[in-house]
Design an enzyme around this catalytic site. Structure first.
Site, PDB file in Angstrom:
ATOM      1  CE  LYS A  77      -3.853   2.073   2.610  1.00 29.68           C
ATOM      2  NZ  LYS A  77      -4.745   1.914   3.796  1.00 29.68           N
ATOM      3  CB  SER A 152      -7.985   3.832   2.818  1.00 31.26           C
ATOM      4  OG  SER A 152      -7.152   3.222   3.798  1.00 31.26           O
ATOM      5  CB  SER A 176      -8.246   0.976   5.682  1.00 35.70           C
ATOM      6  OG  SER A 176      -9.002   2.139   5.508  1.00 35.70           O
TER       7      SER A 176
HETATM    8  N1  GLN Z   1     -13.085   4.449   6.419  1.00 33.60           N
HETATM    9  C1  GLN Z   1     -12.390   4.941   7.557  1.00 33.60           C
HETATM   10  C2  GLN Z   1     -11.988   6.374   7.337  1.00 33.60           C
HETATM   11  O1  GLN Z   1     -12.329   6.903   6.343  1.00 33.60           O
HETATM   12  C3  GLN Z   1     -11.214   4.074   7.878  1.00 33.60           C
HETATM   13  C4  GLN Z   1     -10.013   4.343   7.066  1.00 33.60           C
HETATM   14  C5  GLN Z   1      -8.833   3.525   7.470  1.00 33.60           C
HETATM   15  O2  GLN Z   1      -8.961   2.519   8.170  1.00 33.60           O
HETATM   16  N2  GLN Z   1      -7.658   3.984   7.057  1.00 33.60           N
HETATM   17  O3  GLN Z   1     -11.336   6.966   8.129  1.00 33.60           O
END
Ligand code: GLN
Length: 487
Positions: A77, A152, A176
């Site tokens: 990532k 994400s 994410s």
């Molecule tokens: N969807 C969550 C956010 O927008 C989690 C994102 C994540 O785990 N990086 O913050």
């Protein structure tokens, strides 16, 4: 050889070790599949770097000095900093940025012998649930390219599902790893907060950010997690001083007598009926294998949304202050003085969602609102963690859905941040409590999209989660299914 890209991490590691295939051959196969960048999953690829790493792996295999995963490819990532590939965190503010060092997780996987295929698309600074917040374009879901892959870590999930890589790293701040794994029909695990080093992970919300592996099976995740975790006390002040663990060791334990907690709050009105029935079937399967289902309560589940969306932006607003046009990344071309330079740089190069969170974060931390929002949120965060301890006095693992629905259509929620936030309801509680959580594929919804089941364990119980998931996967084949045309 045509099936090389369908092989698991475990199979590839064995084939490489037995010299049935070379690391260069394996890398070449995956690089060919990555050509044209399907699903917009990759943000940076340097085949010469990948092939040089693969050659080095072949040399080690020949010399008998191979690591446990020598020659097996992985992609990272774009939140993990890397010397040999650009690191953008999905943001324009870090366009073409090259780190002078590798993240600890990247180094550890290299030390285990893994070959880097490239960097994977993600939401800007890992803020999002659909991968639509990347400055470099959305990622498409390999099961249906009109749908989002989740976020994400959307590039990671899409790349594994489409067999562009056998494995990927992800990061999970509020879901994410788990949610994109669920939406793309793969397996992913977020370990206990502090298990994997955050050194070299571009920070979003430091008290929540955790790295973890994404692959097709629990068995593969166990191999990867064993290589990733371990203390990094000099470099990450929140790293746990817990010895490295071989998570593969406990996989074969039978499920007889394992108590699986079912939180009623995870099965309420907001849960789509096709997701519910798919999870119900998976729970019955666990039962058939000897597990006992125990009703439990996580009464503050709903509060995890406002709590997370106060704490995460608060930490983000502080972490992202380092992007000021001075130290690294983008700098505005024209400006009148220093303050103007900061303002123009950040206005030009941060996306809307990042700006929204910086503003919310600055607001909830400001004098007069700190007590009303931030401090309250911290108190409820503690209560959420306590609720889990109460639950774990009655069960060994907790099971439920990862998300209320399957993957939605591209664009469906892109103008509605609140709709995105609400979809995080089932992943946020474990994040706020710092508990390990994973997602495994358990079937398909009405629209043919994958459904993920979430398993949450008590602190340091990753081996238990992987054990339950592996036992399930021994008796089912959801994790072996490939999206049309990928195999
Ligand atoms: N969807 C969550 C956010 O927008 C989690 C994102 C994540 O785990 N990086 O913050």
């Amino acid at each position: 050889m045509s099936e090389l890209h369908n092989k698991s991490v475990a199979d590839l590691a064995a084939m490489l070790k037995n010299k049935e295939v070379s690391a260069v051959e394996v890398a070449t196969r995956f690089l060919a599949r990555m050509g044209g960048n399907p699903h917009n999953a990759f943000l940076d690829i340097h085949s010469e770097v990948t092939l040089a790493q693969a050659q080095a792996s072949d040399d080690k295999i020949a010399a008998g000095t191979a690591g446990p995963l020598e020659g097996v490819p992985i992609a990272h990532k774009d939140i993990f900093v890397t010397q040999d590939f650009a690191t953008t965190a999905g943001s324009k503010i870090l366009q073409d940025y090259r780190s002078p060092f590798d993240a600890t997780v990247v180094t550890r996987l290299r030390d285990a012998g893994m070959v880097t295929l490239g960097k994977l698309n993600c939401d800007e600074f890992a803020m999002g649930s659909a991968n639509e917040n990347s400055a470099y374009g959305a990622v498409t879901n390999p099961w249906d390219i009109t749908r989002i892959p989740g976020g994400s870590s959307g590039g990671s999930a899409a790349a594994v599902a489409a067999r562009l890589t056998p494995a990927a790293t992800g990061t999970d701040t509020g879901g994410s790893i788990r949610q994109p794994a669920a939406f793309c029909g793969i397996t992913g695990i977020k370990p206990t907060y502090g298990r994997a080093s955050r050194y070299g992970m571009v920070a979003f919300a430091s008290s929540l950010d955790q790295a973890g592996p994404m692959a097709r099976s629990a068995e593969d995740c166990a191999l990867l997690l064993s290589a990733m975790c371990g203390p990094d006390l000099d470099r990450d002040s929140t790293s746990l001083n817990v010895a490295k663990e071989d998570f593969s060791l406990g996989l074969m334990q039978p499920l007889q007598g394992v108590r699986v907690g079912i939180p009623s709050e995870f099965f309420g009105e907001g849960l789509a009926s096709d997701v519910r029935s798919t999870i119900d079937t998976a729970l019955k399967q666990l039962q058939a294998q000897g597990a006992k289902l125990v009703p439990i309560a996580l009464p503050r589940t709903e509060l995890s949304i406002p709590v997370y969306y106060i704490i995460a932006p608060a930490e983000a607003s502080s972490n992202l202050s380092r992007f000021d046009g001075v130290k690294f990344g983008h700098r505005a071309k024209e400006f009148s003085d220093l303050a103007d330079m900061y303002e123009r740089t950040r206005s030009e190069a941060f996306g809307d969602e990042v700006k929204r969170r910086i503003m919310i974060g600055a607001y909830v931390l400001s004098h007069g609102y700190y007590d009303a929002y931030y401090l309250q949120a911290q108190k409820i965060r503690r209560m959420i963690a306590d609720d889990f301890q109460q639950a774990f006095s009655q069960c060994d693992v907790i099971a439920g859905p990862v998300a209320p629905t399957t993957a939605w259509k591209l664009g469906d929620k892109s103008d509605d941040p609140l709709a995105n936030y609400l979809a995080d309801i089932f992943t946020l509680p474990a994040s706020l409590a710092g508990l390990p959580g994973m997602s495994l594929p358990v079937g398909f919804g009405e629209n043919g999209m994958p459904v993920g089941m979430q398993l949450i364990g008590n602190y340091l119980q990753e081996a238990r989660l992987l054990n339950v998931a592996h036992q399930y996967q021994l008796h089912t084949d959801h994790h072996t299914q490939a999206p049309g045309g990928a195999a």
